[in-house]
Structures are given as structure tokens and as C-alpha cells.
Design an enzyme around this catalytic site. Structure first.
Site, short mmCIF file in Angstrom:
data_model
loop_
_atom_site.label_atom_id
_atom_site.label_comp_id
_atom_site.label_asym_id
_atom_site.label_seq_id
_atom_site.Cartn_x
_atom_site.Cartn_y
_atom_site.Cartn_z
N GLY A 81 51.99 105.26 -26.14
CA GLY A 81 51.64 104.23 -27.12
C GLY A 81 52.07 104.62 -28.52
O GLY A 81 52.06 105.79 -28.89
N ARG A 145 56.67 104.76 -20.88
CA ARG A 145 55.63 105.52 -20.20
C ARG A 145 56.10 106.09 -18.85
O ARG A 145 55.28 106.42 -17.99
CB ARG A 145 54.40 104.64 -19.96
CG ARG A 145 53.63 104.28 -21.23
CD ARG A 145 52.26 103.74 -20.89
NE ARG A 145 51.53 103.26 -22.06
CZ ARG A 145 50.84 104.04 -22.89
NH1 ARG A 145 50.79 105.34 -22.68
NH2 ARG A 145 50.19 103.52 -23.91
N ASP A 176 49.30 112.82 -21.30
CA ASP A 176 50.18 112.72 -20.12
C ASP A 176 51.56 113.29 -20.45
O ASP A 176 52.12 114.06 -19.69
CB ASP A 176 50.38 111.25 -19.72
CG ASP A 176 49.36 110.82 -18.70
OD1 ASP A 176 48.64 111.71 -18.18
OD2 ASP A 176 49.27 109.60 -18.43
N LYS A 202 50.69 113.48 -30.10
CA LYS A 202 50.60 112.16 -30.74
C LYS A 202 49.60 111.29 -30.01
O LYS A 202 49.60 111.27 -28.79
CB LYS A 202 51.99 111.51 -30.66
CG LYS A 202 52.06 110.05 -30.83
CD LYS A 202 52.42 109.21 -29.58
CE LYS A 202 51.44 109.23 -28.46
NZ LYS A 202 51.59 108.15 -27.46
N THR A 203 48.73 110.63 -30.69
CA THR A 203 47.96 109.53 -30.13
C THR A 203 46.97 109.02 -31.16
O THR A 203 46.35 109.83 -31.87
CB THR A 203 47.19 109.88 -28.83
OG1 THR A 203 46.47 108.72 -28.42
CG2 THR A 203 46.24 111.04 -28.96
N ASP A 205 44.34 107.75 -30.30
CA ASP A 205 43.02 107.85 -29.66
C ASP A 205 42.19 109.03 -30.16
O ASP A 205 40.98 109.05 -29.97
CB ASP A 205 43.18 107.97 -28.14
CG ASP A 205 43.89 106.76 -27.54
OD1 ASP A 205 44.03 105.75 -28.25
OD2 ASP A 205 44.28 106.83 -26.37
N MET A 250 40.56 100.03 -29.81
CA MET A 250 41.32 100.85 -28.86
C MET A 250 40.85 102.29 -28.87
O MET A 250 40.09 102.70 -29.73
CB MET A 250 42.80 100.84 -29.24
CG MET A 250 43.64 100.01 -28.32
SD MET A 250 45.38 100.22 -28.74
CE MET A 250 46.08 98.93 -27.74
N GLY A 251 41.38 103.03 -27.95
CA GLY A 251 41.03 104.46 -27.90
C GLY A 251 40.95 104.96 -26.47
O GLY A 251 40.48 106.07 -26.23
N ARG A 252 41.35 104.09 -25.53
CA ARG A 252 41.27 104.44 -24.11
C ARG A 252 39.85 104.87 -23.76
O ARG A 252 38.91 104.28 -24.27
CB ARG A 252 42.28 105.55 -23.81
CG ARG A 252 43.22 105.21 -22.72
CD ARG A 252 44.13 106.38 -22.45
NE ARG A 252 45.49 106.05 -22.86
CZ ARG A 252 46.27 105.21 -22.21
NH1 ARG A 252 45.88 104.64 -21.13
NH2 ARG A 252 47.49 104.96 -22.64
N GLU A 311 36.88 100.84 -26.46
CA GLU A 311 37.67 100.20 -25.39
C GLU A 311 37.21 100.60 -23.97
O GLU A 311 37.10 99.77 -23.08
CB GLU A 311 39.13 100.63 -25.56
CG GLU A 311 40.10 99.99 -24.61
CD GLU A 311 41.56 100.40 -24.89
OE1 GLU A 311 41.81 101.49 -25.39
OE2 GLU A 311 42.44 99.58 -24.59
P1 FBP Z 1 48.44 106.97 -25.63
O1 FBP Z 1 48.56 107.59 -26.97
O2 FBP Z 1 47.70 107.85 -24.65
O3 FBP Z 1 49.76 106.54 -25.10
O4 FBP Z 1 47.51 105.67 -25.78
C1 FBP Z 1 47.49 104.90 -26.93
C2 FBP Z 1 46.96 103.52 -26.64
O5 FBP Z 1 47.11 102.77 -27.84
C3 FBP Z 1 45.50 103.43 -26.16
O6 FBP Z 1 44.56 103.41 -27.20
C4 FBP Z 1 45.53 102.13 -25.40
O7 FBP Z 1 44.52 102.05 -24.42
C5 FBP Z 1 46.89 102.14 -24.74
O8 FBP Z 1 47.74 102.89 -25.61
C6 FBP Z 1 47.48 100.75 -24.54
O9 FBP Z 1 48.66 100.88 -23.83
P2 FBP Z 1 49.83 99.81 -23.79
O10 FBP Z 1 50.61 99.94 -25.06
O11 FBP Z 1 50.64 100.23 -22.61
O12 FBP Z 1 49.21 98.46 -23.68
#
Ligand code: FBP
Length: 441
Positions: A81, A145, A176, A202-203, A205, A250-252, A311
Site C-alpha cells: 500500500g 502486492r 509481508d 514502509k507502512t 499502519d 485504515m490500519g489493517r 479498520e
Molecule cells: P501495507 O502497508 O501493509 O501494504 O498496508 C497499507 C494499507 O493501506 C492498509 O492500511 C489497508 O488495509 C490496505 O493497505 C488496503 O489495501 P489495498 O490498497 O490493496 O486496498
């Protein structure tokens, strides 16, 4: 392209470097520290990474650079992301490579890890880099991804690396992607390819950290952006005095983004997934806790407020996780087709009622129909429920509404409850990086 004054100002911003790095490449020396160790499962991890486990910690110190001069050809990818600051990581790499030797090369592989496999790349030059300094997004080379995890993929990456004479591959990504980087590094070391693999955390989250990395890049900008929006909503709520706003951020799975936004904006309620898990809370308990605040405020004439919802909240509710596991099992294999062929929702509901345990059916029955249908209809390619697509802000507000109606009938609640819903995620992932993120990256 016509540049806005803001864009021009951001291009002109010069990120502040730590004193150590301001000295110039010839004055940077390396101090080799203690051997590193994983935080847990040391023996297992050592067995999985025999060539890369336990490397010594490296610190940059002032001194004279004794590294042998060597032409560097570095490949970089953006993975996962978007997070504000990613462009600056690439600009920083480019600047450092060119400052060391004009002949050094930085290649950007496009569209995430798949770019490395497909050998789809661009060679950066000054004009391209300058157009992306201090800007948000990952559009300079795109992201993806695709997982790098199979031996065949590593063999292809090794070929691509050989073709370009790569001396290092930098993977800018989340947990990941950094796992993939670790596995690729092990492969490169085991096969004596001479290619370094470097993971850059990077993230947005905020869930990728240790004692050396207090926050991953992007978290600061994203939470500031969401907080600005939440603050605007709070002002609106306080002006109109007629809505409760349920705001999912967001934030998984982790609740760091929700907590940081709550610290910045002081809403009436902020749920924390980890707390819900620790207390083993049920959906009704969560709804009841929110309803307590709504009731207290409503009885004082304040029929408005703001609740922040992380989230991944539903994943932390034990009864909900059990329900999801049962649904995944219920629709495994040929059952999906059978379920899909049922003529209408009533027939589907009957099928569900027969297939779930009594406890899970009790949880399913209290969900609003919109959420019930989301659980069965929006599924991933493996047939599993996509927890991230569940509109938990709507789910919780519907449960709160039901609870308040009961309280109204019992005569304890006298207020009015009107809910509005928001989801802040994509709005903050590509914002102009804050000065903190621009400098950090
Ligand atoms: P990562 O940094 O782990 O890739 O996730 C960031 C994120 O923005 C999360 O907060 C969110 O749940 C996810 O990506 C959404 O993914 P996508 O862009 O595939 O919809």
C-alpha cells in the site's frame, strides 16, 4: 504540466539530513557492533536463514570512508500500500548514489515485485527524480502486492540482477514485503550472487517497528491527514449538533492509526482492537459501551458526537472471528456453488441457519442484513470472507441504534440518534509527505 504554488513549494523543500550524513560520503565510516538476534524463535529462524541470520549491527560514524570504490547498480521497488515519503526514499537513494559516483545507476522496477520478475524497469535521471521530490504517492514506478516467495521467482530475479549487473536490490515495503526481502536475501547469499538485498520499512499502519524504528514512514502524514478530516467533522458535529459520526480509519489489524488520530483529535469514543481482544468483548458489549456514551450525552441534550473505529476491529471480537471461520468452512469447496444457486436471500438464510453452530448463528442474527450479505457475497478468490471489506462503522452504529431503542423503551434514554458513516484510508495514503516523513525518507 502547470504546477500549483503548493507543488512548487514542496519541490523547493530541502529535507534535513542527520548531521552524520551531512558530512559527505568520504567522511562516513562504519562501526561494526554486536551480532543481531531475532526477538523470538531464534533456533528456528537461524535454521531457516543459515546465511543471513545473526549479522552484526552496523552503525554509521564520522571517520574516513575505507570502503573500496565500486560501481553500484541498484534496483529499487515499491511494494504494498502507498505511504507518503516513498518517493523521497527513491530520491535519497539516487542522490547518495550519484554523490558517490556519477556513474552509479539506480533502476526502478515497475509495479512492485512483479517488475523485478518481468524485468520491467526505468533508469532514473535527474529530470525524473526532480519531478517527484517531496511528493506523495508511489506513481513514480507504481506498486504491487505480488509475493516473492518461490524458488523459481528467486531464480528469475537472479537472472534479471545478473543482466543489469545489480549490486543491490532495495525493497520498500511492509511486513509481508520485508519477509519476502529476507527470504530473497537468504537466496542471494546462499547462491553467492553478490547482490545485497535491503528492506526499507514502509507502512501507514504503524505496525512495523522495533527499538530502532519508532515509526515506519507514512504513519505521520497519514494520521495527520485523517486527523485534519476528523477535526473538521468534529467542528461540524459541534455546529450542527444532530449527528453521531462513525469514522473508520485504515490500519489493517492494528489500531495504531486509530489511537494516534484519537490523541490528535480527542473524539468522544475511540475503539482499540487490541483492548477488545484482551477483554474478549462481544459485539453487544462494544455496542453497549458506545450506547452508554450516546445516552449520557443525549440525556444532557448533546445528540451528537464522534466515534473512531479501527479498520480491523471485528477481527478482534472472538465470537466474530469464530463466525467468520465457520462461514469459511460452510462455503468450502462445492458448497459455494450450491449456496450461489439458491434463488433468494430467504433460501440462503435457511442454508446458513442449518450450517452454523447455535452460538455463531446467534451472532449472525444480530447483524444488520447489509453486513450479513457482505459476509456471504463479497469473498476473496479462495472463497474466504474479506474481513477488510466489512463496513464495521455501519455494523456498530446499527447495533448501537438497536440498543438505544431498547433503552428508550425502558425509559432510560431520552435523546435522538442519527448516525453518519465515513471511511478514511485512501485519502491519507498519498498526501504530500509531512516534513517529518520527507526528512525521514
Ligand atoms: P501495507 O502497508 O501493509 O501494504 O498496508 C497499507 C494499507 O493501506 C492498509 O492500511 C489497508 O488495509 C490496505 O493497505 C488496503 O489495501 P489495498 O490498497 O490493496 O486496498
Amino acid at each position: 504540466m502547470n504546477l500549483s504554488p503548493l507543488q512548487k513549494a514542496r519541490y523547493e523543500y530541502v529535507p534535513k539530513l542527520p548531521g552524520m550524513l551531512r558530512a559527505g560520503i568520504s567522511e562516513i565510516s562504519v562501526k561494526v557492533g554486536e551480532a543481531t538476534a531475532s526477538v523470538a524463535d531464534q533456533d528456528k529462524i537461524k535454521a531457516l536463514f543459515p546465511n543471513t541470520y545473526g549479522k552484526n549491527e552496523i552503525t554509521f560514524v564520522k571517520g574516513s570512508n575505507t570502503s573500496a570504490a565500486k560501481k553500484q547498480v541498484v534496483g529499487v521497488i515499491l511494494s504494498g500500500g502507498q505511504a507518503p515519503g516513498g518517493h523521497n526514499v527513491i530520491c535519497g537513494l539516487y542522490d547518495a548514489l550519484k554523490a558517490t559516483d556519477k556513474g552509479n545507476v539506480l533502476l526502478g522496477f515497475k509495479g512492485g515485485p512483479s517488475g523485478l520478475i518481468d524485468n520491467d524497469y526505468v533508469e532514473f535521471d535527474d529530470a525524473m527524480i526532480d519531478a517527484y521530490r517531496n511528493t506523495g504517492g508511489f506513481d513514480i514506478i507504481g506498486s504491487g502486492r505480488t509475493k516473492l516467495e518461490k524458488e523459481e521467482q528467486f531464480a528469475v530475479v537472479t537472472e534479471v540482477a545478473k543482466k543489469h549487473g545489480l549490486t543491490a536490490i532495495v525493497i520498500i515495503g511492509g511486513d509481508d514485503s520485508n519477509t519476502n526481502a529476507a527470504v530473497l536475501a537468504e537466496y542471494m547469499a546462499a547462491n553467492n550472487t553478490g547482490v545485497q538485498v535491503i528492506g526499507c520499512p514502509k507502512t501507514i499502519d504503524g505496525d512495523l517497528k522495533n527499538e530502532d524504528i519508532e515509526a515506519s514512514f507514512g504513519f505521520d502524514t497519514a494520521t495527520k491527514t485523517y486527523s485534519e478530516l476528523i477535526g473538521n467533522i468534529e467542528r461540524d458535529a459541534n455546529s450542527a449538533k444532530k449527528y453521531w459520526h462513525f469514522i473508520k480509519v485504515m490500519g489493517r489489524s492494528a489500531s495504531h492509526v486509530a489511537l494516534e488520530c484519537a490523541l490528535e483529535t480527542q473524539p468522544n469514543i475511540c475503539l482499540i482492537g487490541e483492548e477488545v481482544a484482551a477483554k474478549k468483548m462481544s459485539l453487544s458489549q462494544i455496542a453497549s459501551q458506545i450506547a452508554d456514551s450516546v445516552e449520557k450525552r443525549g440525556n444532557a441534550g448533546n445528540n451528537f458526537g464522534v466515534a473512531i473505529i479501527p479498520e480491523g476491529i471485528v477481527e478482534f471480537v472472538p465470537e466474530f472471528s469464530k463466525l467468520i471461520a465457520e462461514i469459511n468452512e460452510l462455503l468450502a469447496g462445492a458448497n459455494t456453488e450450491k449456496f450461489n444457486s439458491l434463488p433468494d436471500w430467504d433460501a440462503k438464510y435457511e442454508f446458513i441457519e442449518k450450517g452454523l453452530t447455535k452460538e455463531s448463528m446467534a451472532v449472525f442474527a444480530i447483524l444488520p442484513q447489509l453486513i450479513q450479505q457482505q459476509l456471504f457475497l463479497e469473498r476473496d478468490p479462495h472463497g474466504n470472507v474479506q474481513v477488510s471489506l466489512i463496513e464495521s462503522e455501519k455494523l456498530l452504529s446499527a447495533l448501537v441504534k438497536d440498543e438505544l431503542e431498547k433503552r428508550k423503551a425502558a425509559g432510560t434514554y431520552k435523546g435522538k440518534f442519527g448516525a453518519l458513516h465515513h471511511f478514511f484510508g485512501y485519502e491519507g495514503r498519498c498526501a504530500f509527505p509531512s516534513n517529518f516523513d520527507a526528512d525521514y525518507c
